[in-house]
Every structure is written in C-alpha cells, then in structure tokens.
Design an enzyme around this catalytic site. Structure first.
Site, short mmCIF file in Angstrom:
data_model
loop_
_atom_site.label_atom_id
_atom_site.label_comp_id
_atom_site.label_asym_id
_atom_site.label_seq_id
_atom_site.Cartn_x
_atom_site.Cartn_y
_atom_site.Cartn_z
N LYS A 13 0.82 -1.22 0.00
CA LYS A 13 0.00 0.00 0.00
C LYS A 13 0.85 1.26 0.00
CE LYS A 13 -2.26 -0.73 3.86
NZ LYS A 13 -1.78 -2.03 4.32
N ARG A 88 -9.12 1.24 8.92
CA ARG A 88 -8.70 -0.13 9.19
C ARG A 88 -9.72 -0.88 10.04
NH1 ARG A 88 -2.38 -1.41 9.73
NH2 ARG A 88 -2.15 0.45 8.52
N ARG A 127 12.42 -7.12 5.55
CA ARG A 127 12.75 -5.69 5.41
C ARG A 127 13.75 -5.24 6.48
NH1 ARG A 127 7.39 -2.18 4.56
NH2 ARG A 127 7.02 -2.67 6.74
N ARG A 160 12.64 -2.89 11.78
CA ARG A 160 11.59 -2.18 12.51
C ARG A 160 11.00 -3.16 13.51
NH1 ARG A 160 7.15 0.36 8.42
NH2 ARG A 160 5.70 -0.72 9.78
N ARG A 171 0.42 -8.79 13.53
CA ARG A 171 -0.15 -7.74 12.68
C ARG A 171 -1.11 -8.32 11.65
NH1 ARG A 171 5.06 -5.28 10.40
NH2 ARG A 171 3.82 -4.06 8.94
P1 ADP Z 1 1.27 -1.91 8.28
O1 ADP Z 1 0.27 -1.67 7.19
O2 ADP Z 1 2.41 -2.69 7.79
O3 ADP Z 1 0.66 -2.38 9.56
P2 ADP Z 1 1.51 0.94 8.78
O4 ADP Z 1 2.73 1.74 8.59
O5 ADP Z 1 0.34 1.22 7.89
O6 ADP Z 1 2.00 -0.55 8.62
O7 ADP Z 1 1.02 1.01 10.30
C1 ADP Z 1 1.90 0.76 11.35
C2 ADP Z 1 1.11 0.63 12.66
O8 ADP Z 1 0.42 1.86 12.94
C3 ADP Z 1 0.01 -0.43 12.65
O9 ADP Z 1 0.49 -1.72 12.93
C4 ADP Z 1 -0.92 0.11 13.76
O10 ADP Z 1 -0.41 -0.16 15.04
C5 ADP Z 1 -0.85 1.61 13.55
N1 ADP Z 1 -1.92 2.09 12.64
C6 ADP Z 1 -1.76 2.62 11.40
N2 ADP Z 1 -2.94 2.96 10.86
C7 ADP Z 1 -3.89 2.62 11.77
C8 ADP Z 1 -5.31 2.68 11.80
N3 ADP Z 1 -6.02 3.18 10.77
N4 ADP Z 1 -5.95 2.25 12.91
C9 ADP Z 1 -5.27 1.75 13.95
N5 ADP Z 1 -3.93 1.64 13.98
C10 ADP Z 1 -3.24 2.06 12.91
#
Ligand code: ADP
Ligand code: ZN
Length: 222
Positions: A13, A88, A127, A160, A171
């Site tokens: 994404k 999400r 990664r 990370r 996750r």
């Molecule tokens: P990924 O898609 O790999 O989980 P992101 O960079 O999009 O990575 O998000 C990293 C973290 O930030 C998520 O694992 C979550 O803890 C938090 N996060 C991001 N967007 C949201 C959201 N819309 N609602 C809740 N938590 C979020």
C-alpha cells in the site's frame, strides 16, 4: 478524487500510494507514517500510539479517527486524498464517510490489493533498514552486498520492531478480520476493486491506474 488503498500489511500500500498520489495529484495520507512521525517527535499522541504499534496491535479508534479527521479537513487535502492504512476498522470507515459527507465529498473507489499470506510474511520479515543513513533493503528484492551491513555506510542494519517475525504474525492476525469486513462494507457500496498485488511494483501500479481510469470514466468495476 478520494481513494482508499486497502490491503493487509505488506501488500504494498505505502509504495503504491506514494506513486499514485504523485501521478494523480492527490495528497498521500498514511496513518502509519503519521503515528511514526508523532512517535519520533515524542508527542503525547506518538507515545500513546507507539505502545500499540510495537506490539502489532491497532491504535484505538478514538485516537486514530481524531488524527485522521483533523488531517483531511486541512486545506491541502481539498484537492483529493489517497488514504493508505485508513480506515482499518468499520468504525473508522463510518466516521470517514460522515466526515467526508460534511465536506460535500465521498469516497470514489477502494482499491483492494490482494497478496497471498505466505508472500506477505516473506515480504514483511525481510525488510531491513540502516539506522545511520536511512537506506532500506529487502532480502527478497534488494539485499545488501554483505548480509546485515549497509552498502552505503557500513553500519549494522536493523529491523523495525513491527517487522520482526512474531510481531508480523500478530499484525496479520489483527488486520485480517477487519480487512475482510471493510472489503464487504465497500463492496456493498459498489466501490470495491480487487487488484492482484503480486508481481513487479510497476505492473501493480498499472493495474491500479486501470481500475481508477474505469471509475473516472464511469465504466464497470474491475
Ligand atoms: P502496516 O500496514 O504494515 O501495519 P503501517 O505503517 O500502515 O504498517 O502502520 C503501522 C502501525 O500503525 C500499525 O500496525 C498500527 O499499530 C498503527 N496504525 C496505522 N494505521 C492505523 C489505523 N487506521 N488504525 C489503527 N492503527 C493504525
Ligand atoms: Zn547506511
């Protein structure tokens, strides 16, 4: 235009959203990036979010929704947005629909990037980054010349916290159920477009652009 990229962690994404936003003149909004930036700045929001992120859990809706709504109401979001990582959960999706309606806008399309889960795990755990110069590597696609060492500056590479194997599984588990619920929610609105997320990034970008073209020219769903 208001677009959402939907997909499990590792679906690509972030990469695709940045490219598409640039091509289409949209503001790229990544809640993950916003949380990481807030954490790096040490703000209260950032410190609260950090606890959930490093465990692979979702940040609570209340915090996430407030942050996102504030962002989309700013003037630079008026020309259109490319949402990456939001919504999400269903409450987030509902809050977004309401907030956009108040602004006289609506989601035009939701692009659901689909990738088999085994490939997601391989992508996520492979990664590595350089803490010193910021270079990013991947075991599958762009490994460093010497394992664990930065090509550019020689520093030891790190992962990370949320890319470590146990957290990656958490996750995926956390996100799978919600992602399916969101696909159903936007499917019922007739806005969902499934995109094959395997193969070269450039090929995936083409598939996404084709689906978006279909929406803007008013033809059928991909
Ligand atoms: P990924 O898609 O790999 O989980 P992101 O960079 O999009 O990575 O998000 C990293 C973290 O930030 C998520 O694992 C979550 O803890 C938090 N996060 C991001 N967007 C949201 C959201 N819309 N609602 C809740 N938590 C979020
Ligand atoms: Zn380096």
């Amino acid at each position: 235009m208001q677009l959402i990229l939907l997909g499990l962690p590792g679906a690509g994404k972030g990469t695709q959203a940045a490219l598409l936003a640039e091509r289409l003149g949209l503001l790229h909004i990544s809640t993950g990036d916003m949380f990481r930036q807030a954490a790096a700045e040490g703000t209260e929001l950032g410190l609260r979010a950090q606890r959930y992120m490093s465990a692979g859990e979702l940040v609570p809706d209340e915090l996430t929704i407030a942050m996102l709504l504030e962002r989309i109401r700013r003037r630079d979001a008026a020309a259109g947005i490319m949402l990456d990582g939001f919504p999400r959960t269903l409450p987030q999706a509902e809050a977004l629909d309401r907030a956009l309606a108040e602004l006289g806008r609506a989601i035009d399309a939701v692009l659901y990037i689909q990738v088999p889960e085994a490939l997601l795990v391989a992508r996520l755990t492979g990664r590595w980054g350089c803490p010193s110069c910021g270079a990013i590597y991947h075991q599958l696609t762009s490994p460093p010349r010497v394992a664990g060492v930065c090509d550019r500056c020689g520093a030891t590479l790190t992962q990370r916290a949320d890319d470590q194997p146990a957290t990656v599984q958490a996750r995926l588990d956390t996100n799978r159920v919600w992602t399916e619920a969101l696909a159903e929610f936007y499917g019922a609105q007739g806005k969902l477009h499934a995109i094959d997320g395997t193969g070269e990034p450039a090929a995936i970008t083409e598939r996404l652009l084709a689906a978006i073209d279909g929406v803007t020219s008013g033809t059928g769903k991909a």
